[in-house]
Design an enzyme around this catalytic site. Structure first.
Site, short mmCIF file in Angstrom:
data_model
loop_
_atom_site.label_atom_id
_atom_site.label_comp_id
_atom_site.label_asym_id
_atom_site.label_seq_id
_atom_site.Cartn_x
_atom_site.Cartn_y
_atom_site.Cartn_z
N SER A 224 70.98 65.79 23.83
CA SER A 224 70.25 64.91 24.74
C SER A 224 70.67 63.49 24.44
CB SER A 224 68.75 65.05 24.50
OG SER A 224 68.45 64.57 23.20
N LYS A 225 70.12 62.56 25.20
CA LYS A 225 70.48 61.14 24.99
C LYS A 225 70.28 60.74 23.54
CE LYS A 225 71.09 58.42 28.92
NZ LYS A 225 70.56 59.13 30.10
N ARG A 226 69.22 61.23 22.94
CA ARG A 226 68.95 60.85 21.56
C ARG A 226 69.72 61.71 20.56
NH1 ARG A 226 64.18 62.20 20.24
NH2 ARG A 226 63.69 63.13 22.25
N LYS A 227 70.17 62.88 21.05
CA LYS A 227 70.81 63.81 20.12
C LYS A 227 72.24 64.14 20.55
CE LYS A 227 67.53 66.99 20.24
NZ LYS A 227 66.68 68.16 19.92
#
Ligand code: GLU
Length: 455
Positions: A224-227
């Site tokens: 994801s965007k954070r991961k």
């Protein structure tokens, strides 16, 4: 039959790890089979497609080295999709309906680009009648897969605004572009039976399918965007080498065998086999990428690294890009490259080699240069001045002779000299550092710490 594969990104976002892994496996398969690699831009959604994304995708693919043999834009092929939809309607295999399908996009008149690229169509969607049957295929990676199409509803082929759905455009293009192998992420696996139904309705020959394993974040779960869903351009800016990133992408689902992790692209082309790609999910481990990048930096041609590093040094005003000593830069790169994780590390670690005045932090000054070392530094410089071969072994021999003569321990002098020369307490071997600095820079830097006799 000539192998033809395609990478089909939608320019609705940047190229990420997952997309570039798909591109790599397609490109690699094409090269390994002496086939062709087609790039198809799936820009049917005029509202969400952006030139900024397209540019980034093309730049990143080029940077990674995945040259394409042909390039297509779906936005230029709308007439073709409608033509095939009309054929299906004429054959009684599809019907027109007023009803908006759930995935219909909002009124395209709101977007100028959309209004231009996508004539509004007839206002009627074209929908495929889905027969009650089974759709089966033999996935090259996952083996036989069977779907019961009773669960698949009638499929929208053309939306009422005249634009094709992904599944329809994809099938028409894969067929017309004579794609032999569809290699894509397994998030598309549920689209495959729908596409098979379209092939069957049109009576078109089907390609073979290979669905690449999911890539999971190291923390678990999807990217994801954070991961880990970082744009490839950001990896480039962070100082990863393209060869290292490609090697890393290769390991996301494939292995050259044994415990081997470092493999160059030429050898990978020889060894790669789409049937040997793992079924199980791959895990994105940036620590491993960093390790691989360091391995490639160690082995990199210092001249080539210099091409990347010179602009960084110029950007930090450490050199004048039109007037600098390139040999000095290359020698320094040789000195530092084995310990670098990123290209940019060089600038941080070697900055003081480019400064006239070497800054020394107060605490280091107190600790290493608090005691007057005028005599020791002076004697060392005298010894260095006499050297004809200013190379590390010769410098080291003089240094050893000096500490023996002064009857002190090497470390009493090594650290002060390093700090005086580089302003740093750690770094490459001191004798290598001195050799690269050269006689004159070494003399100037050490002399600063020698008190003049008469004031
Ligand atoms: N445009 C689709 C995507 O970006 C392509 C999928 C496919 O390869 O069929 O996911």
């Amino acid at each position: 039959m000539m192998v033809r594969v395609r990478f089909a990104p939608s320019p609705t976002g940047f190229l990420h790890i997952g997309g570039s892994r798909t591109a790599l496996f397609n490109w690699l398969y094409a090269r390994s089979q002496k086939g062709e690699f087609i790039l198809r831009i799936e820009d049917t959604d005029a509202l969400r497609s952006k030139k900024e994304y397209l540019d980034e995708i093309l730049t990143s693919l080029t940077w990674l080295g995945f040259r394409w043999d042909e390039l297509y834009h779906q936005s230029e092929r709308f007439a073709l999709y409608r033509e095939y939809a009309d054929k299906l309607v004429a054959a009684g295999k599809a019907y027109r309906a007023e009803k908006l399908a759930p995935e219909e996009s909002p009124d395209l008149q709101t977007s100028e680009a959309g209004a231009k690229a996508q004539p509004r169509g007839t206002g009627q969607a074209v929908i495929l009648k889905v027969p009650q049957q089974k759709a089966a295929f033999d996935d090259l990676i996952r083996g036989p897969i069977e779907f019961d199409t009773a669960v698949i509803k009638d499929q929208v082929l053309i939306k009422s605004d005249g634009t094709p759905t992904y599944n329809f455009a994809c099938v028409i293009d894969d067929a017309l572009m004579k794609i032999t192998h569809v290699i894509r992420g397994d998030d598309h696996i549920s689209n495959t039976p729908k596409q098979i139904l379209i092939y069957e309705a049109l009576g078109l020959a089907m390609p073979q399918f290979a669905h690449l394993p999911l890539i999971l974040a190291k923390e678990g779960g999807r990217l994801s965007k954070r991961k880990g869903a970082t744009a490839i351009s950001e990896f480039r800016e962070a100082g990863y080498l393209p060869e290292a990133l490609v090697n890393f992408l290769l390991l996301l689902g494939w292995s050259p065998g044994g415990d081997r992790e470092i493999i160059g692209i030429t050898e990978a082309i020889e060894l790669f086999d789409i049937r040997k790609v793992n079924k199980t999910a791959a895990v994105l481990d940036i620590g491993k990428l960093n390790w691989i990048n360091n391995e490639y930096l160690k082995a990199a041609d210092p001249e080539k690294l210099a091409d990347q590093i010179v602009p960084l040094l110029a950007g930090k005003q450490l050199i004048d890009k039109d007037n600098f000593d390139r040999n000095y830069v290359v020698s320094l790169i040789k000195l530092f490259q084995a310990r670098m994780t990123f290209v940019g590390d060089f600038v941080e670690r070697a900055d003081t080699f480019f400064l006239q005045d070497v800054p020394v932090e107060t605490k280091d000054k107190e600790k290493f240069l608090g005691k007057d070392l005028s005599k020791e530094f002076g004697l060392f410089l005298e010894r260095l001045a006499r050297l004809n071969n200013f190379d590390p072994p010769a410098i080291e021999a003089e240094f050893r002779a000096l500490v023996a003569e002064l009857n002190i321990q090497a470390k009493e002098l090594i650290h002060p000299i390093r700090v005086a020369l580089t302003g740093k307490t750690v770094g490459p071997g001191l004798f290598e550092v001195i050799a690269v600095l050269g006689k004159e820079r070494t003399r100037l830097r050490l002399s600063k710490w020698i008190k003049k006799e008469n004031g």
